[in-house]
Design a protein around this motif. Structure first.
Motif, PDB file in Angstrom:
ATOM      1  N   SER A  29     -50.610 -19.757 -15.793  1.00  0.00           N
ATOM      2  CA  SER A  29     -49.923 -18.474 -15.979  1.00  0.00           C
ATOM      3  C   SER A  29     -50.923 -17.343 -16.136  1.00  0.00           C
ATOM      4  O   SER A  29     -50.848 -16.314 -15.449  1.00  0.00           O
ATOM      5  N   HIS A  80     -42.122 -18.921 -16.518  1.00  0.00           N
ATOM      6  CA  HIS A  80     -43.136 -19.953 -16.284  1.00  0.00           C
ATOM      7  C   HIS A  80     -42.901 -21.160 -17.183  1.00  0.00           C
ATOM      8  O   HIS A  80     -43.004 -22.317 -16.741  1.00  0.00           O
ATOM      9  N   TYR A 125     -48.669 -17.329  -7.248  1.00  0.00           N
ATOM     10  CA  TYR A 125     -49.536 -17.996  -8.218  1.00  0.00           C
ATOM     11  C   TYR A 125     -50.955 -18.080  -7.686  1.00  0.00           C
ATOM     12  O   TYR A 125     -51.178 -18.309  -6.497  1.00  0.00           O
TER      13      TYR A 125
END
Length: 311
Positions: free
Chosen positions: A107, A97, A147
């Motif tokens: 994250s 990330h 995500y």
């Protein structure tokens, strides 16, 4: 090489990942050991190798199968094995990330779905861990392909587009939680266009694609036009059903609509009679099956602009 964090570090990470004290304690007590649990350890090593060797890789057509669930009687170490897998992979995920310039808040918002997943596992199955769930989305999150962006989740990949070509897509997932309001979906889709355009500019996106029972147009027969589910469904152009296209969702909907373990076989009349009828969706589910029909998971697309929005 597979290395597990110490119990103290694991406890800290599980708290940061949203696990409750009870779930944290059970996970720590179920720590796998290569000498005491050799077969489980070998499975853990294979899964660890799979995630780390595909770090940053999105989905390709037919190229992802997830990790299998364990039987109910497998024991606490097996049922917590994937918890330890994600703890072992976590440092590599965060490094990836950072290399992509993804901010820590995104994250941790993405990876902190582990704690709620553990809570859902306990609620649905009455036991701790995550091992009774087939592992689809978590491995994608921990390899940097998926995500959480606001209300919705997206994983990167290549797949079939409505015109029959293959291109870059975002596969959309709907986690349980807050209402699926139009405003929250608008905001999330806007975030997704900006996020993936900024952090993955080498993957020009054509469409958002979703495969879910939430896209079954039969829902329109039971729910009001202004309901969140119907308005979500209306966003998508549905892929036409073809002969033999029978992705039945009767069993899987039990988990999401009623909080019960999903079933692979047909839902019986007796089981239907025992289901609660507290919401319009629950009533729709029961009425539809009692009429002799089935629910289906459908696939739909949303076209994206040719040029992603800038940051």
């Amino acid at each position: 090489m597979l290395e597990l964090p110490s119990n103290a570090e694991a406890a800290r990470l599980l708290e940061q990942l949203g696990a409750s004290p009870a779930d944290r304690n059970e996970a720590l007590a179920a720590r796998p050991d290569p000498e005491e649990h050799p077969e489980l350890w070998r499975h853990l090593e294979r899964c660890h190798q799979d995630v780390t060797s595909h770090m940053g890789s999105g989905l390709s057509v037919g190229g992802y199968r997830g990790f299998p669930a364990f039987p109910a009687g497998a024991g606490p170490v097996a049922l917590h094995l994937y918890v330890w897998l994600y703890l072992a992979v976590l440092p590599e995920t965060l490094r990836y990330h950072a290399e992509r310039g993804i901010d820590p808040r995104t994250s941790w918002e993405t990876l902190s779905t582990l704690g709620p997943m553990m809570a859902e596992h306990r609620s649905v199955h009455g036991i701790g861990g995550v091992g009774r769930f087939e592992q689809w989305c978590p491995p994608l999150k921990f390899r940097g392909a998926e995500y959480r962006l606001g209300r919705l989740e997206y994983d990167r990949g290549r797949g079939e587009c409505p015109d029959g070509t293959t291109g870059f897509l975002l596969h959309l997932h709907i986690p349980s939680g807050a209402p699926l309001s139009p405003a929250s979906c608008d905001e999330s889709l806007g975030q997704a266009r900006r996020f993936f355009g900024r952090h993955f500019p080498d993957e020009p996106l054509s469409y958002v694609v979703c495969h879910s029972w939430l896209l079954d147009p039969q829902l329109i027969e039971y729910l009001p036009e202004r309901s969140n589910i119907v308005r979500f469904l209306r966003r998508f152009a549905l892929r036409p059903l073809t002969s033999g296209d029978e992705d039945l969702a009767d069993g899987s909907m039990l988990e999401y609509v009623f909080g019960q373990p999903s079933r692979t076989g047909p839902v019986t009349a007796r089981q239907l009679a025992e289901l609660p009828q507290g919401t319009s969706l629950q009533r729709a589910y029961v009425a539809h099956l009692r009429s002799g029909r089935n629910w289906r998971a459908r696939t739909g697309w949303i076209a994206l602009p040719a040029r992603p929005e800038s940051a």
